[in-house]
Write a protein that holds these residues in place. Structure first.
Motif, PDB file in Angstrom:
ATOM      1  N   LEU A  22       0.739  -1.242   0.011  1.00 14.97           N
ATOM      2  CA  LEU A  22      -0.138  -0.038   0.061  1.00 14.97           C
ATOM      3  C   LEU A  22       0.747   1.343   0.008  1.00 14.97           C
ATOM      4  CD1 LEU A  22      -2.979  -0.966   2.628  1.00 14.97           C
ATOM      5  CD2 LEU A  22      -2.869  -1.225  -0.034  1.00 14.97           C
ATOM      6  N   LEU A  23       2.025   1.117  -0.112  1.00 13.92           N
ATOM      7  CA  LEU A  23       2.924   2.466  -0.205  1.00 13.92           C
ATOM      8  C   LEU A  23       2.652   2.907  -2.052  1.00 13.92           C
ATOM      9  CD1 LEU A  23       5.400   4.238   0.779  1.00 13.92           C
ATOM     10  CD2 LEU A  23       6.772   2.551  -0.593  1.00 13.92           C
ATOM     11  N   THR A  24       2.457   4.085  -1.914  1.00 14.07           N
ATOM     12  CA  THR A  24       2.429   4.631  -3.161  1.00 14.07           C
ATOM     13  C   THR A  24       3.535   4.720  -4.064  1.00 14.07           C
ATOM     14  OG1 THR A  24       2.723   6.989  -2.507  1.00 14.07           O
ATOM     15  CG2 THR A  24       0.508   6.279  -2.232  1.00 14.07           C
ATOM     16  N   LEU A  25       3.111   4.624  -5.468  1.00  9.23           N
ATOM     17  CA  LEU A  25       4.360   4.727  -6.284  1.00  9.23           C
ATOM     18  C   LEU A  25       5.198   6.120  -6.190  1.00  9.23           C
ATOM     19  CD1 LEU A  25       2.764   3.640  -9.731  1.00  9.23           C
ATOM     20  CD2 LEU A  25       4.157   2.471  -8.392  1.00  9.23           C
ATOM     21  N   ARG A  26       4.456   7.126  -5.825  1.00 10.27           N
ATOM     22  CA  ARG A  26       5.368   8.579  -5.710  1.00 10.27           C
ATOM     23  C   ARG A  26       6.126   8.193  -4.301  1.00 10.27           C
ATOM     24  NH1 ARG A  26       8.686  12.279  -6.581  1.00 10.27           N
ATOM     25  NH2 ARG A  26       8.094  14.302  -5.897  1.00 10.27           N
ATOM     26  N   GLY A  27       5.602   7.291  -3.072  1.00 10.44           N
ATOM     27  CA  GLY A  27       6.417   7.135  -2.055  1.00 10.44           C
ATOM     28  C   GLY A  27       7.549   6.487  -2.356  1.00 10.44           C
ATOM     29  N   ARG A  28       7.298   5.294  -3.303  1.00 14.04           N
ATOM     30  CA  ARG A  28       8.632   4.507  -3.598  1.00 14.04           C
ATOM     31  C   ARG A  28       9.709   5.167  -4.317  1.00 14.04           C
ATOM     32  NH1 ARG A  28       8.482  -1.308  -6.725  1.00 14.04           N
ATOM     33  NH2 ARG A  28      10.781  -1.409  -7.096  1.00 14.04           N
TER      34      ARG A  28
END
Length: 508
Positions: A22-28
């Motif tokens: 559930l980590l967002t792509l932007r967070g990654r």
């Protein structure tokens, strides 16, 4: 401009509620470019894999009942790192602006003139109910949702929450951080018009594979949760929508590794496949690299060409060896065309797959994936020929000795080295002391050595933890180090390792 005057950039990133998916792509993307990661507690250790190996991780230790670093100290730390010109990720559970004190940190950065970016995260207020089969809104049952903080005392709540409005709204009420004040919160809702028969639920460790749902009626939920021993983190949900959970629960409880916490000791960036296979069986993988891979090692281009020109066979004993050999090759201005006359041997399926990714199919692979079996497999092929071993620096000598005994001329090409990784030793020690691990997986003797270094040889901390190894060499090393090995996968595939885990836990 002087280095101390340069202003960096701070990303306030929501890590989501616990499930690493559930980590967002932007967070990654932010983690992938981070120089420093400042985190409260690592809800999903797999997030380590996304940051560069050289990134600095700073644990500011914020969790329920244990704020060993104050918020003011965290604010000052972020400002100091920003002023030092660092790219900083402030990794926070859930969403940074929903009871995450992200606004306070943003204000501190703004006051200091430090640029910052807010990266919203998936909030536990919505995700945890969903993972328990509870839609927070549903036509005919709830047309809205109210999200409250339960982390404060009743005195601190005075004037902040209009409980009368909450009671008459007809909306679903979701309370975060409310375990300690659960009875008081339920009492306020009852005192402001909600029926004692209103469906209610407390979801512990939501979205993780340790998730537990306690359901009841509002008038009794505090007693039910206390009797069940509910502990933070947990989400408290009140409303008619809770009654849908019986029909909408979608997570299977029949998976063989359900609720098991399994430490994966592979190097950073190499744990994902095993972690996903464990998760597919209901287990909770905890990626904890006990070693780090440093490569490719520097090599003189002329020396590399000479080694290749003299060789008849090129032998790889690991995926890391393949990766860092080809990096050496590319840095020397060469590519796979420089290997056209060579024959190739690999130690196992995973190494062979890494070679195929470079367009080359191995000529030889042993039936059992060990160095000893590789030596036996090659013994009838290499007499009178030259063999180049592209592998880790300071590799065990047995394979080279076996090939020489078969009549081969053997040369070594160190392409990477293994170093211990102790960056998160404190976290591991705490997990073991609190008996929070069910199993540890080892894929090589070096991962065993790395773990022992992290726990400073305190083998008593491993009591009750199942030890699962890949291959007899790793198992023998673990036993010699004093560990009790519960199961050994004959070959180095992920499937074999997970099969061993499942079989071992089915004995319980």
């Amino acid at each position: 401009m002087l280095a101390e005057e340069r202003k960096g950039l701070v990303y306030l990133v929501g890590a989501g509620p616990g499930d690493p998916g559930l980590l967002t792509l932007r967070g990654r993307q932010c983690l992938e470019q981070a120089e420093v990661v400042v985190y409260d507690r690592l809800l999903a250790p797999e997030l380590l894999d996304y940051a560069p190996p050289e990134a600095e991780w700073i644990d500011v230790g914020k969790e329920s009942g244990n704020h060993r670093v104050t918020q003011a100290e965290i604010d000052r730390l972020l400002v100091r790192l920003g002023r030092a010109g660092k790219r900083v990720v402030r990794l926070k559970g859930g969403d940074p602006f929903l009871f995450g004190r992200g606004g306070e940190e943003a204000l501190a950065l703004a006051a200091a003139g430090i640029p910052f970016v807010v990266v919203p995260g998936v909030s536990s207020a919505l995700a945890v109910p969903a993972y328990a089969g509870i839609p927070v809104t549903h036509r005919g049952l709830a047309g809205g949702v109210t999200v409250l903080t339960g982390h404060e005392t009743d005195a601190k709540h005075e004037g902040q929450i209009d409980w009368a409005q909450v009671g008459r709204s007809g909306e679903t009420v979701v309370t975060l951080m409310g375990v300690a004040n659960l009875r008081w919160i339920a009492g306020r809702l009852l005192a402001n018009g909600l029926s004692p028969e209103t469906p209610a639920a407390v979801i512990e460790n939501g979205t993780t594979l340790r998730q537990r749902a306690i359901r009841g009626r509002l008038g009794e939920i505090a007693d039910v949760a206390t009797g069940a021993g509910v502990k933070p983190p947990a989400v408290f949900i009140v409303g008619a929508v809770v009654g849908l959970a019986d029909r909408l629960e979608w997570r299977s409880a029949a998976q063989p590794l359900r609720g098991r916490r399994i430490l994966v000791t592979r190097p950073q960036g190499q744990a994902a496949e095993l972690a996903e296979a464990i998760r597919a069986q209901g287990g909770e993988p905890l990626a904890f690299p006990t070693i780090r891979i440093e490569g490719p090692l520097p090599v003189d281009p002329d020396f590399l060409r000479d080694r290749l020109n003299c060789a008849d066979w090129l032998v790889f004993t690991s995926r890391n060896g393949v990766e860092h050999f080809f990096n050496q090759l590319y840095q020397a201005g060469l590519d796979a065309r420089a290997l056209y006359w060579l024959k190739f041997a690999v130690i196992g399926r995973t190494t062979g797959a890494a070679l195929r990714e470079r367009g080359i199919v191995a000529d030889q692979m042993p039936p059992v994936y060990t160095a000893a079996e590789l030596g036996k497999t090659l013994s009838s092929h290499v007499s009178g020929q030259s063999v180049l071993l592209a592998r880790v620096a300071d590799a065990p000598p047995e394979l080279a000795a076996a090939l020489r005994q078969s009549g081969a001329a053997v040369a070594e090409l160190p392409v990477y080295r293994v170093e211990p990784d102790t960056r998160h030793a404190e976290w591991l020690r705490e997990q073991l002391k609190q008996r929070r691990l069910d199993a540890i997986t080892f894929t090589s003797p070096s991962t065993v050595r790395g773990l022992l270094g992290n726990i400073e040889g305190q083998l008593q901390w491993l009591a009750g933890v199942k030890i699962i190894c890949i291959g007899p060499v790793t198992a023998e090393y673990a036993r010699a180090a004093g560990l009790t090995v519960h199961a050994t996968a004959a070959n180095s595939g992920v499937r074999e390792m997970v099969d061993c885990l499942v079989a071992e836990f089915r004995k319980d």
